[in-house]
Motif scaffolding. Structure first.
Motif, PDB file in Angstrom:
ATOM      1  N   LEU A   1      24.381   7.702  97.694  1.00 30.98           N
ATOM      2  CA  LEU A   1      25.370   6.660  97.439  1.00 30.98           C
ATOM      3  C   LEU A   1      24.740   5.490  96.689  1.00 30.98           C
ATOM      4  CD1 LEU A   1      27.610   6.495 100.626  1.00 30.98           C
ATOM      5  CD2 LEU A   1      27.647   8.056  98.681  1.00 30.98           C
ATOM      6  N   ALA A   2      23.523   5.105  97.077  1.00 35.79           N
ATOM      7  CA  ALA A   2      22.843   4.013  96.374  1.00 35.79           C
ATOM      8  C   ALA A   2      22.611   4.370  94.905  1.00 35.79           C
ATOM      9  CB  ALA A   2      21.518   3.694  97.060  1.00 35.79           C
ATOM     10  N   ASP A   3      22.233   5.623  94.642  1.00 39.59           N
ATOM     11  CA  ASP A   3      22.009   6.061  93.256  1.00 39.59           C
ATOM     12  C   ASP A   3      23.317   6.028  92.460  1.00 39.59           C
ATOM     13  OD1 ASP A   3      19.358   6.467  93.780  1.00 39.59           O
ATOM     14  OD2 ASP A   3      19.510   8.644  94.003  1.00 39.59           O
ATOM     15  N   ARG A   4      24.402   6.452  93.086  1.00 40.74           N
ATOM     16  CA  ARG A   4      25.701   6.473  92.380  1.00 40.74           C
ATOM     17  C   ARG A   4      26.171   5.058  92.052  1.00 40.74           C
ATOM     18  NH1 ARG A   4      28.915  10.466  96.318  1.00 40.74           N
ATOM     19  NH2 ARG A   4      30.737   9.804  95.091  1.00 40.74           N
ATOM     20  N   ILE A   5      25.971   4.136  92.990  1.00 43.58           N
ATOM     21  CA  ILE A   5      26.342   2.744  92.718  1.00 43.58           C
ATOM     22  C   ILE A   5      25.465   2.177  91.612  1.00 43.58           C
ATOM     23  CG2 ILE A   5      26.443   0.411  93.677  1.00 43.58           C
ATOM     24  CD1 ILE A   5      26.976   1.781  96.423  1.00 43.58           C
ATOM     25  N   GLU A   6      24.166   2.468  91.687  1.00 39.20           N
ATOM     26  CA  GLU A   6      23.251   1.956  90.659  1.00 39.20           C
ATOM     27  C   GLU A   6      23.663   2.437  89.270  1.00 39.20           C
ATOM     28  OE1 GLU A   6      18.473   1.648  89.635  1.00 39.20           O
ATOM     29  OE2 GLU A   6      19.150   2.899  91.307  1.00 39.20           O
ATOM     30  N   ARG A   7      24.029   3.703  89.161  1.00 38.31           N
ATOM     31  CA  ARG A   7      24.440   4.231  87.851  1.00 38.31           C
ATOM     32  C   ARG A   7      25.692   3.527  87.330  1.00 38.31           C
ATOM     33  NH1 ARG A   7      22.891   9.280  90.169  1.00 38.31           N
ATOM     34  NH2 ARG A   7      25.064   9.815  90.630  1.00 38.31           N
ATOM     35  N   ARG A   8      26.558   3.087  88.238  1.00 36.02           N
ATOM     36  CA  ARG A   8      27.803   2.425  87.830  1.00 36.02           C
ATOM     37  C   ARG A   8      27.570   0.994  87.359  1.00 36.02           C
ATOM     38  NH1 ARG A   8      32.566   4.595  90.525  1.00 36.02           N
ATOM     39  NH2 ARG A   8      33.640   2.655  89.975  1.00 36.02           N
ATOM     40  N   VAL A   9      26.544   0.328  87.894  1.00 33.31           N
ATOM     41  CA  VAL A   9      26.423  -1.117  87.633  1.00 33.31           C
ATOM     42  C   VAL A   9      25.148  -1.514  86.896  1.00 33.31           C
ATOM     43  CG1 VAL A   9      27.823  -1.650  89.666  1.00 33.31           C
ATOM     44  CG2 VAL A   9      25.321  -1.606  89.882  1.00 33.31           C
ATOM     45  N   ALA A  10      24.249  -0.567  86.647  1.00 29.97           N
ATOM     46  CA  ALA A  10      22.946  -0.912  86.066  1.00 29.97           C
ATOM     47  C   ALA A  10      23.067  -1.497  84.664  1.00 29.97           C
ATOM     48  CB  ALA A  10      22.039   0.318  86.042  1.00 29.97           C
ATOM     49  N   TRP A  11      24.205  -1.293  83.980  1.00 38.48           N
ATOM     50  CA  TRP A  11      24.376  -1.878  82.649  1.00 38.48           C
ATOM     51  C   TRP A  11      24.456  -3.406  82.714  1.00 38.48           C
ATOM     52  CZ3 TRP A  11      28.848  -4.705  81.808  1.00 38.48           C
ATOM     53  CH2 TRP A  11      29.888  -4.509  82.732  1.00 38.48           C
ATOM     54  N   MET A  12      24.762  -3.940  83.902  1.00 37.99           N
ATOM     55  CA  MET A  12      24.891  -5.396  84.046  1.00 37.99           C
ATOM     56  C   MET A  12      23.533  -6.088  84.169  1.00 37.99           C
ATOM     57  SD  MET A  12      27.946  -5.694  86.844  1.00 37.99           S
ATOM     58  CE  MET A  12      29.317  -4.538  86.864  1.00 37.99           C
ATOM     59  N   ALA A  13      22.638  -5.480  84.958  1.00 37.46           N
ATOM     60  CA  ALA A  13      21.347  -6.109  85.257  1.00 37.46           C
ATOM     61  C   ALA A  13      20.485  -5.100  85.993  1.00 37.46           C
ATOM     62  CB  ALA A  13      21.552  -7.358  86.123  1.00 37.46           C
ATOM     63  N   PRO A  14      19.170  -5.339  86.111  1.00 35.33           N
ATOM     64  CA  PRO A  14      18.330  -4.466  86.928  1.00 35.33           C
ATOM     65  C   PRO A  14      18.829  -4.426  88.371  1.00 35.33           C
ATOM     66  CG  PRO A  14      16.989  -5.972  85.617  1.00 35.33           C
ATOM     67  CD  PRO A  14      18.400  -6.420  85.462  1.00 35.33           C
ATOM     68  N   VAL A  15      18.771  -3.231  88.961  1.00 38.38           N
ATOM     69  CA  VAL A  15      19.258  -3.028  90.325  1.00 38.38           C
ATOM     70  C   VAL A  15      18.056  -2.820  91.248  1.00 38.38           C
ATOM     71  CG1 VAL A  15      20.667  -1.601  91.851  1.00 38.38           C
ATOM     72  CG2 VAL A  15      21.411  -2.023  89.499  1.00 38.38           C
ATOM     73  N   PHE A  16      18.022  -3.567  92.339  1.00 42.40           N
ATOM     74  CA  PHE A  16      16.978  -3.429  93.351  1.00 42.40           C
ATOM     75  C   PHE A  16      17.610  -2.938  94.647  1.00 42.40           C
ATOM     76  CE2 PHE A  16      15.548  -6.579  90.347  1.00 42.40           C
ATOM     77  CZ  PHE A  16      14.226  -6.197  90.100  1.00 42.40           C
ATOM     78  N   ILE A  17      17.018  -1.913  95.235  1.00 34.47           N
ATOM     79  CA  ILE A  17      17.521  -1.360  96.489  1.00 34.47           C
ATOM     80  C   ILE A  17      16.548  -1.750  97.592  1.00 34.47           C
ATOM     81  CG2 ILE A  17      18.162   0.746  97.725  1.00 34.47           C
ATOM     82  CD1 ILE A  17      18.807   1.985  94.968  1.00 34.47           C
ATOM     83  N   ILE A  18      17.030  -2.582  98.508  1.00 31.58           N
ATOM     84  CA  ILE A  18      16.209  -3.092  99.611  1.00 31.58           C
ATOM     85  C   ILE A  18      16.940  -2.739 100.904  1.00 31.58           C
ATOM     86  CG2 ILE A  18      15.048  -5.103 100.595  1.00 31.58           C
ATOM     87  CD1 ILE A  18      15.254  -6.440  97.854  1.00 31.58           C
ATOM     88  N   PRO A  19      16.698  -1.539 101.451  1.00 30.95           N
ATOM     89  CA  PRO A  19      17.494  -1.064 102.586  1.00 30.95           C
ATOM     90  C   PRO A  19      17.248  -1.879 103.853  1.00 30.95           C
ATOM     91  CG  PRO A  19      16.280   0.739 101.533  1.00 30.95           C
ATOM     92  CD  PRO A  19      15.716  -0.547 101.022  1.00 30.95           C
ATOM     93  N   GLY A  20      18.198  -1.776 104.790  1.00 27.62           N
ATOM     94  CA  GLY A  20      18.055  -2.419 106.089  1.00 27.62           C
ATOM     95  C   GLY A  20      18.316  -3.910 105.999  1.00 27.62           C
ATOM     96  N   GLU A  21      17.695  -4.654 106.899  1.00 28.40           N
ATOM     97  CA  GLU A  21      17.872  -6.107 106.904  1.00 28.40           C
ATOM     98  C   GLU A  21      16.523  -6.797 107.090  1.00 28.40           C
ATOM     99  OE1 GLU A  21      17.220  -7.857 109.800  1.00 28.40           O
ATOM    100  OE2 GLU A  21      17.086  -6.188 111.200  1.00 28.40           O
ATOM    101  N   LEU A  22      16.395  -7.977 106.496  1.00 29.67           N
ATOM    102  CA  LEU A  22      15.155  -8.741 106.534  1.00 29.67           C
ATOM    103  C   LEU A  22      15.362 -10.041 107.314  1.00 29.67           C
ATOM    104  CD1 LEU A  22      13.971  -8.367 102.811  1.00 29.67           C
ATOM    105  CD2 LEU A  22      13.387  -6.924 104.775  1.00 29.67           C
ATOM    106  N   GLU A  23      16.075  -9.967 108.439  1.00 28.63           N
ATOM    107  CA  GLU A  23      16.422 -11.199 109.143  1.00 28.63           C
ATOM    108  C   GLU A  23      15.196 -11.903 109.709  1.00 28.63           C
ATOM    109  OE1 GLU A  23      19.399  -9.935 111.900  1.00 28.63           O
ATOM    110  OE2 GLU A  23      21.007 -10.097 110.416  1.00 28.63           O
ATOM    111  N   LEU A  24      14.287 -11.161 110.336  1.00 25.26           N
ATOM    112  CA  LEU A  24      13.085 -11.792 110.866  1.00 25.26           C
ATOM    113  C   LEU A  24      12.249 -12.391 109.742  1.00 25.26           C
ATOM    114  CD1 LEU A  24      12.013  -9.211 113.599  1.00 25.26           C
ATOM    115  CD2 LEU A  24      13.007 -11.471 113.985  1.00 25.26           C
ATOM    116  N   GLU A  25      12.130 -11.651 108.650  1.00 26.49           N
ATOM    117  CA  GLU A  25      11.371 -12.157 107.502  1.00 26.49           C
ATOM    118  C   GLU A  25      12.029 -13.412 106.929  1.00 26.49           C
ATOM    119  OE1 GLU A  25      10.589  -7.680 107.611  1.00 26.49           O
ATOM    120  OE2 GLU A  25      12.253  -9.051 108.033  1.00 26.49           O
ATOM    121  N   ALA A  26      13.367 -13.387 106.838  1.00 24.35           N
ATOM    122  CA  ALA A  26      14.073 -14.538 106.278  1.00 24.35           C
ATOM    123  C   ALA A  26      13.880 -15.782 107.137  1.00 24.35           C
ATOM    124  CB  ALA A  26      15.564 -14.210 106.157  1.00 24.35           C
TER     125      ALA A  26
END
Length: 371
Positions: free
Chosen positions: A308-333
Motif C-alpha cells: 500500500l505504501a508503494d502504491r501511494i508513493e507511485r501516485r504522489v511522487a510527482w509532487m515531491a520526494p516521498v519518505f516512508i517512516i512507519p510506526g510512531e515517533l512519540e517518545l523521540e518527539a
C-alpha cells in the motif's frame, strides 16, 4: 543532556531515558543526535488523575538505574487551543489537564506526571505539542456556514516529528520547509506543514481524514444524516472506531489483512479505496501550502504495509520526494522537544488558561527557532 520521557496510554506508560547531543551539522542545528533507553509500566486499567502520585512512584522505582535527568518531559493532552511547541509544566497547567477537556484521556496525565517526577529530581518539567494545539490558517478553519468552524486536531506529535526529519533529509530546516504528512493507522490524518506551522489538516477520527484501520473516512452529508438517525449518540464513535478496514473486511489487524490481500476481493477493494483516499488527501493538503512541497511523508502503522505504501508513493511522487517512516515517533518527539529547549535552540513556552470563545490564546515565549 538527559531527559526522562513519559507517554501515558490506556494499557501502560511508555518511558524512555533520552541522551541528547547537538547536531553534527551546523546547517541543521535541529537535527539532534538522540539515543533512547526504553521501558514500560504496564497498567491493568486506564490511569486516572487520582493515581498520579502512585504512578510517579512506580515510574521512579522502575527507572531507578537511569541517570538523573536534566528535565522530565511528558505527553501533552488537551490544555486549550494553543500553538505548538514545548511548554513549561506548572501547577496550573497540570490542574487544567486533569479537569478540563479530555480529562479522562490518558495523555492528559503526561504533564502532571512530568511535574511530579521533575519535583523529585529538582529539574524543569515540559510537555511537547499538546493534542489541543491548533495553528490552522483562519481560512482553513472556516466553513461556508456561519458559526460552524473546523478544529485542527490531528496526530500532531508524530506528524511534526516526521515532518522535521523529512525536512532535514532534503537539507532544510523545519521552519524553512513545506512538508505534507499522512499519518495512517487506526485513525488517520493528512496535514500540511508550511515553514513549521500546521496550516491545514484533514482532521482525524470522526472529523475527517482518509479511511483507516478503524476510521470511516469521508462520508457524504446525506448518508451522515441517515447514520445519525440510525445510531443516534453513537454516530461519532461509529465513524471513528467502527469503520474503515474493520467495517469493509471484518478486521483491523494489519498483518491479517496483508496476508489475506492476495486472494481476498474484499481486502483488495478496501485497499484500493484506501490508496485512492490517501493520495487524494495528500493532493488536497499540498494545495494548502504556499508553494511546492519539499517532501511528502507516510507514517503510522499502515505505512508498514509495503504494497500500500508503494502504491501511494507511485501516485504522489510527482509532487515531491516521498519518505516512508512507519510506526510512531512519540517518545523521540517528546525527547527532541525537550532537547531543543535544553540546548538553547528554542525557547520554552509559558501556558496561560484557555482563552474565551472567539478570543486568541495568549502565549508568552516563542518556540520557533533554527530547527
Amino acid at each position: 543532556m538527559i531527559a526522562h520521557v513519559i507517554n501515558p496510554g490506556t494499557s501502560g506508560v511508555k518511558l524512555a531515558c533520552a541522551t541528547l547531543r547537538p547536531s553534527v551539522n551546523p546547517a541543521l542545528p535541529g537535527q539532534l543526535h538522540l539515543e533512547l533507553t526504553r521501558a514500560e509500566l504496564p497498567l491493568a486499567a486506564p490511569p486516572s488523575a487520582a493515581q498520579v502520585p502512585e504512578l510517579a512512584q512506580a515510574i521512579l522505582d522502575l527507572t531507578a538505574a537511569w541517570p538523573a535527568p536534566d528535565a522530565v518531559v511528558g505527553r501533552g493532552g488537551f490544555i486549550g487551543r494553543v500553538p505548538t511547541g514545548t511548554y513549561r509544566v506548572t501547577d496550573e497547567l497540570a490542574a487544567c489537564a486533569v479537569r478540563g477537556e479530555g480529562a479522562f484521556d490518558p495523555p492528559n496525565l503526561g504533564g502532571p506526571l512530568a511535574l511530579a517526577l521533575a519535583g523529585h529530581w529538582g529539574v524543569p518539567a515540559f510537555i511537547v505539542d499538546p493534542q489541543s494545539a491548533d495553528e490552522l490558517l483562519p481560512e482553513a478553519r472556516a466553513t461556508g456556514l456561519r458559526g460552524v468552524t473546523r478544529r485542527g486536531e490531528f496526530h500532531a506529535l508524530n506528524a511534526r516529528a516526521v515532518a522535521r526529519r523529512a525536512a532535514h533529509e532534503v537539507g532544510k530546516r523545519f521552519h524553512e520547509a513545506r512538508v505534507v504528512v499522512a499519518h495512517l493507522g487506526a485513525t488517520t490524518s493528512v496535514t500540511a506543514f508550511d515553514q513549521g506551522r500546521a496550516v491545514d489538516t484533514t482532521g482525524s477520527g470522526a472529523d475527517g481524514g482518509p479511511l483507516g484501520a478503524m476510521q470511516s473516512g469521508p462520508v457524504p452529508p446525506r448518508a451522515l444524516v441517515r447514520l445519525t438517525q440510525t445510531h443516534g449518540d453513537r454516530t461519532l464513535t461509529h465513524l471513528a472506531c467502527e469503520g474503515g478496514f474493520l467495517a469493509l473486511t471484518g478486521s483491523a489487524n494489519l498483518r491479517d489483512l496483508e496476508a489475506r490481500a492476495p486472494g481476498d476481493p474484499e481486502v483488495q477493494a478496501a485497499a484500493a479505496t484506501f490508496v485512492h483516499q490517501v493520495a487524494k488527501a495528500i493532493g488536497e493538503q499540498t494545495g494548502a501550502l504556499s508553494g511546492r512541497p519539499d517532501a511528502l511523508v507516510l507514517t503510522g502503522g499502515i505505512a508498514r504495509w509495503e504494497d500500500l505504501a508503494d502504491r501511494i508513493e507511485r501516485r504522489v511522487a510527482w509532487m515531491a520526494p516521498v519518505f516512508i517512516i512507519p510506526g510512531e515517533l512519540e517518545l523521540e518527539a517528546l525527547a527532541e522537544g525537550a532537547g531543543r529547549v535544553l540546548l538553547g535552540l528554542e525557547a520554552a513556552r509559558d501556558w496561560t488558561p484557555p482563552a474565551g470563545p472567539g478570543e486568541k490564546p495568549v502565549v508568552a515565549g516563542d518556540s520557533r527557532g533554527p530547527a
